[in-house]
Design an enzyme around this catalytic site. Structure first.
Site, PDB file in Angstrom:
ATOM      1  N   CYS A 143       0.831  -1.214   0.000  1.00  0.00           N
ATOM      2  CA  CYS A 143       0.000   0.000   0.000  1.00  0.00           C
ATOM      3  C   CYS A 143       0.865   1.263   0.000  1.00  0.00           C
ATOM      4  CB  CYS A 143      -0.921  -0.038   1.220  1.00  0.00           C
ATOM      5  SG  CYS A 143      -1.808   1.492   1.548  1.00  0.00           S
TER       6      CYS A 143
ATOM      7  N   CYS B 215      -0.040   3.882   2.629  1.00  0.00           N
ATOM      8  CA  CYS B 215       0.355   3.392   3.957  1.00  0.00           C
ATOM      9  C   CYS B 215       1.823   3.725   4.217  1.00  0.00           C
ATOM     10  CB  CYS B 215       0.157   1.882   4.070  1.00  0.00           C
ATOM     11  SG  CYS B 215      -1.553   1.336   3.893  1.00  0.00           S
TER      12      CYS B 215
END
Length: 106
Positions: free
Chosen positions: A31, A34
């Site tokens: 991600c 993230c």
């Protein structure tokens, strides 16, 4: 104080039974957003460590709790107080915005 890794097995003791608020960052290695907020969360952990524990849960390694909570998109931040979800934020945000949101919820 650095962020803490939380697992399905440690979630109850590390988050639900904590004596102070815990911000859980549900994330995954693949991600991009993230990874963008990870340094900010590390810095906030240092700055706010006496007020809140910042924990990270890898949803790929620990599918149980995210599944129970209905996590459908990441990053997904959930602030737990007294063992209950008290606030949540979806998506990435700049450090200043993360800090302002977190402090307003503590």
């Amino acid at each position: 104080m650095a962020t803490t890794a939380v697992t399905d097995a440690s979630f109850k003791s590390d988050v639900l039974e904590s004596d102070k608020p815990v911000l859980v960052d549900f994330w995954a290695d693949w991600c991009g957003p993230c990874k963008m907020i990870a340094p900010a969360l590390e810095e906030l952990s240092e700055e706010l460590g006496d007020k809140v524990t910042i924990a990270k849960m890898d949803i790929m390694e620990n599918p149980g709790i995210p599944g129970e909570m209905g996590v459908q998109s990441i990053p997904y931040l959930v602030l737990f107080k007294n063992g209950e979800p008290a606030a949540q934020m979806r998506g990435a945000a700049p450090k200043g915005q993360l800090k302002q949101w977190l402090e307003s919820e503590l």
